[in-house]
Design a protein around this motif. Structure first.
Motif, short mmCIF file in Angstrom:
data_model
loop_
_atom_site.label_atom_id
_atom_site.label_comp_id
_atom_site.label_asym_id
_atom_site.label_seq_id
_atom_site.Cartn_x
_atom_site.Cartn_y
_atom_site.Cartn_z
N ASP A 105 6.15 13.44 0.90
CA ASP A 105 6.98 12.23 0.91
C ASP A 105 6.15 11.02 0.54
O ASP A 105 5.01 10.88 1.00
CB ASP A 105 7.61 12.01 2.29
CG ASP A 105 8.54 13.13 2.70
OD1 ASP A 105 9.20 13.71 1.80
OD2 ASP A 105 8.60 13.44 3.90
N LYS A 106 6.72 10.14 -0.29
CA LYS A 106 6.01 8.92 -0.67
C LYS A 106 6.36 7.82 0.32
O LYS A 106 7.52 7.65 0.69
CB LYS A 106 6.37 8.51 -2.09
CG LYS A 106 5.86 9.51 -3.10
CD LYS A 106 6.06 9.06 -4.50
CE LYS A 106 5.51 10.15 -5.41
NZ LYS A 106 5.33 9.70 -6.75
N ARG A 107 5.34 7.09 0.75
CA ARG A 107 5.51 5.99 1.71
C ARG A 107 4.88 4.73 1.13
O ARG A 107 3.85 4.80 0.44
CB ARG A 107 4.82 6.31 3.04
CG ARG A 107 5.32 7.55 3.70
CD ARG A 107 6.57 7.25 4.51
NE ARG A 107 6.90 8.36 5.36
CZ ARG A 107 7.97 9.10 5.22
NH1 ARG A 107 8.81 8.86 4.25
NH2 ARG A 107 8.23 10.09 6.05
N THR A 108 5.48 3.59 1.46
CA THR A 108 4.93 2.29 1.06
C THR A 108 5.05 1.36 2.26
O THR A 108 6.06 1.38 2.97
CB THR A 108 5.70 1.70 -0.14
OG1 THR A 108 5.59 2.60 -1.24
CG2 THR A 108 5.13 0.36 -0.55
N VAL A 109 4.02 0.56 2.47
CA VAL A 109 4.05 -0.42 3.54
C VAL A 109 3.53 -1.74 2.97
O VAL A 109 2.70 -1.75 2.08
CB VAL A 109 3.20 0.05 4.75
CG1 VAL A 109 1.74 0.12 4.40
CG2 VAL A 109 3.40 -0.85 5.95
N VAL A 110 4.08 -2.84 3.48
CA VAL A 110 3.60 -4.16 3.10
C VAL A 110 2.84 -4.72 4.29
O VAL A 110 3.35 -4.76 5.41
CB VAL A 110 4.76 -5.10 2.70
CG1 VAL A 110 4.25 -6.49 2.39
CG2 VAL A 110 5.51 -4.52 1.50
N ARG A 120 0.86 -1.18 0.00
CA ARG A 120 0.00 0.00 0.00
C ARG A 120 0.89 1.23 0.00
O ARG A 120 1.86 1.30 0.76
CB ARG A 120 -0.89 -0.03 1.24
CG ARG A 120 -1.92 1.03 1.32
CD ARG A 120 -2.92 0.76 2.44
NE ARG A 120 -2.31 0.54 3.75
CZ ARG A 120 -2.03 1.51 4.62
NH1 ARG A 120 -2.27 2.76 4.32
NH2 ARG A 120 -1.52 1.21 5.79
N SER A 121 0.61 2.18 -0.87
CA SER A 121 1.42 3.40 -0.98
C SER A 121 0.55 4.63 -0.78
O SER A 121 -0.64 4.61 -1.08
CB SER A 121 2.07 3.48 -2.37
OG SER A 121 2.92 2.39 -2.58
N TRP A 122 1.15 5.70 -0.26
CA TRP A 122 0.47 6.97 -0.08
C TRP A 122 1.50 8.08 -0.03
O TRP A 122 2.70 7.82 0.03
CB TRP A 122 -0.39 6.96 1.18
CG TRP A 122 0.39 6.98 2.47
CD1 TRP A 122 0.69 8.07 3.21
CD2 TRP A 122 0.97 5.86 3.14
NE1 TRP A 122 1.42 7.70 4.32
CE2 TRP A 122 1.61 6.34 4.29
CE3 TRP A 122 1.03 4.50 2.89
CZ2 TRP A 122 2.30 5.52 5.18
CZ3 TRP A 122 1.70 3.68 3.78
CH2 TRP A 122 2.32 4.19 4.91
N GLU A 123 1.01 9.30 -0.06
CA GLU A 123 1.88 10.46 0.03
C GLU A 123 1.54 11.24 1.29
O GLU A 123 0.36 11.49 1.59
CB GLU A 123 1.69 11.34 -1.21
CG GLU A 123 2.74 12.42 -1.34
CD GLU A 123 2.67 13.12 -2.68
OE1 GLU A 123 2.61 14.37 -2.67
OE2 GLU A 123 2.66 12.43 -3.72
N THR A 124 2.56 11.62 2.05
CA THR A 124 2.35 12.38 3.29
C THR A 124 1.98 13.82 2.94
O THR A 124 2.18 14.27 1.81
CB THR A 124 3.63 12.39 4.15
OG1 THR A 124 4.64 13.14 3.47
CG2 THR A 124 4.10 10.98 4.46
N PRO A 125 1.44 14.57 3.91
CA PRO A 125 1.13 15.98 3.65
C PRO A 125 2.36 16.79 3.23
O PRO A 125 2.25 17.80 2.55
CB PRO A 125 0.58 16.48 5.00
CG PRO A 125 0.06 15.25 5.66
CD PRO A 125 0.96 14.14 5.21
N GLU A 126 3.55 16.32 3.62
CA GLU A 126 4.80 17.00 3.24
C GLU A 126 5.27 16.62 1.85
O GLU A 126 6.29 17.11 1.37
CB GLU A 126 5.91 16.68 4.25
CG GLU A 126 5.66 17.21 5.65
CD GLU A 126 4.70 16.32 6.44
OE1 GLU A 126 4.63 15.10 6.16
OE2 GLU A 126 4.00 16.85 7.32
#
Length: 134
Positions: free
Chosen positions: A91-96, A83-89
């Motif tokens: 930054d791109k994040r991904t978690v498994v 699952r991926s998302w973008e922070t309010p700042e």
């Protein structure tokens, strides 16, 4: 990462949390700590602990939140999902995460001694429903 099935055995680090989606579907989430045993010469020691976020849906979600608590040793069978998302700042994040298909208590070190009588023995009807409920 589709169709990447895993089986994990570990301990719940917290009580499972039950939420309901806007569409009315129950979903439970919990973290699972998995610590491998490592042979070190003639002895065994704990290896490095890995933590996994596990999500369960519908009946499984409701049943496991009523049945399991922090510290419970469980076996989880499910699929790895990225699952991926973008922070309010920005930054791109991904978690498994693991989407659970089955969750059950591990009986390897169980200490309870349940009694069964002929009245409490499960009935075998010969019927089996293998339809997924997610």
């Amino acid at each position: 990462m589709a169709d990447t099935h895993v089986t994990l055995t570990g301990n719940l680090t917290d009580d499972p949390e039950l939420r309901v989606t806007p569409g009315g579907a129950p979903v439970a989430s919990f973290r699972l700590a998995v610590t491998p045993r490592v042979k070190d010469g003639d002895t065994w020691r704990d290896g490095e602990t890995s933590h996994f976020r596990v999500n369960a849906w519908r009946d499984l979600a409701e049943n496991l939140t009523e049945s399991l608590a922090k510290g419970a040793r469980v076996i989880v069978v499910g699929q790895l999902k990225a699952r991926s998302w973008e922070t309010p700042e920005g930054d791109k994040r991904t978690v498994v995460e693991v989407t659970a298909e089955e969750v059950g208590p591990s009986l390897r070190w169980a200490t309870a001694t349940p009694e069964r009588t002929s009245r409490t023995k499960p009935k075998r009807t010969g019927e089996f429903n293998d339809e997924p409920n997610f």
